[in-house]
Write a protein that holds these residues in place. Structure first.
Motif: not given
Lengths: 145, 145
Positions: B49-55, B84-87, B93-95
């Motif tokens: 799940h590329e670009q997933c978040t912690s939540t 990677i922090r969303d601009g 924060v995307y992982l």
DNA sequence: TAGAATAGTTCATGAAGTGAACTATTCACT
DNA sequence: AGTGAATAGTTCACTTCATGAACTATTCTA
């Protein structure tokens, strides 16, 4: 390895995780006591295998003996089990669930079973039977590796 | 509740535990790296799940967000993932799995799948299909509670 | 009877979880 | 436009559970 197998295992893994997580949630919800699900599982095992030993639990749960000592201590502190040293071979310590422990297991088991039973209502008898047969076969195959 | 249902759930529970334990043993054996099976599972999820978040991970794994922060830290320290922090929405924060992480997941997955595949050889295609269908159905039923 | 084997405990350490308090950011609304 | 609620993530103190090595106590064995 075929692509298809990889796909199947992915589905299997995903479903297993979801089920495992849900059962855990159900257990947390139904345990009306200040013990953890791990502690409940250990207590349940001891109740189903009266007079079992720490070594037996360590093997069954796939953890070291020292982990079992700690777990048994926690259950003992809560008055749910007792240690009984073997009179003949004094190395052995048999574990025994107290009345308080028995009551806790029985009560919680009924709650958990009722909840899981509700889920199983979506399946007909034959489907359940086939499913559990496959589950046990897989467990058996894996145990013999 | 019928006696029979209780008996079925006992068998189910027992088989599930044995399978879970065995899969864990296989994973421990196949992870040729200094990460734990939990860490591998998290890494594997992030890769799928590329670009997933912690939540998202917290919900998926049924744990709190602070637990995910700690887990993500451990994976990050080992150079397996990046934040990677969303601009646009700077709360997110995307992982993202690094090349090193991808290599580790792919290698280990192949090993684990081969091992589980060996176990599945005891089943014919239809049996596997039926089994996984039931598994997914159960997972689905449980998710909707 | 000495030494190997077995059962269990203790200890130091690390992984993983919780929940509350916190920062930073964005959303929503009057 | 500006304030308060909502959201995303982190930090912190604490507990649980696991490991593995060193230890005690006991029994087996040769």
């Amino acid at each position: 390895m075929q692509i298809e197998l990889k796909e199947l295992i992915n589905r299997y893994q995903d479903a297993m995780n979801r089920i495992y997580r849900n059962v855990n949630i159900i257990m947390k919800e139904k345990i009306h006591s200040d013990i953890t699900t791990d502690q409940f599982s250990t207590l349940q095992y001891i109740q189903k295998h009266e007079q079992c030993t720490s070594t037996e639990i360590a093997n069954e749960f796939g953890v070291g003996k020292s982990a079992v000592t700690a777990q048994v201590n926690r259950l003992h502190e809560k008055g749910l089990i007792e240690r009984i040293r073997d009179g003949k071979d004094r190395r052995n310590v048999y574990l025994h669930v107290t009345d308080k422990g028995i009551e806790l297991v029985n009560y919680t088991e009924n709650e958990v079973y009722a909840s899981i039973g509700k889920n199983l209502a979506h399946f007909d008898d034959e489907e359940i039977q086939t499913f559990i047969d496959s589950l046990e076969k897989l467990a058996h195959v894996m145990d013999n590796e």
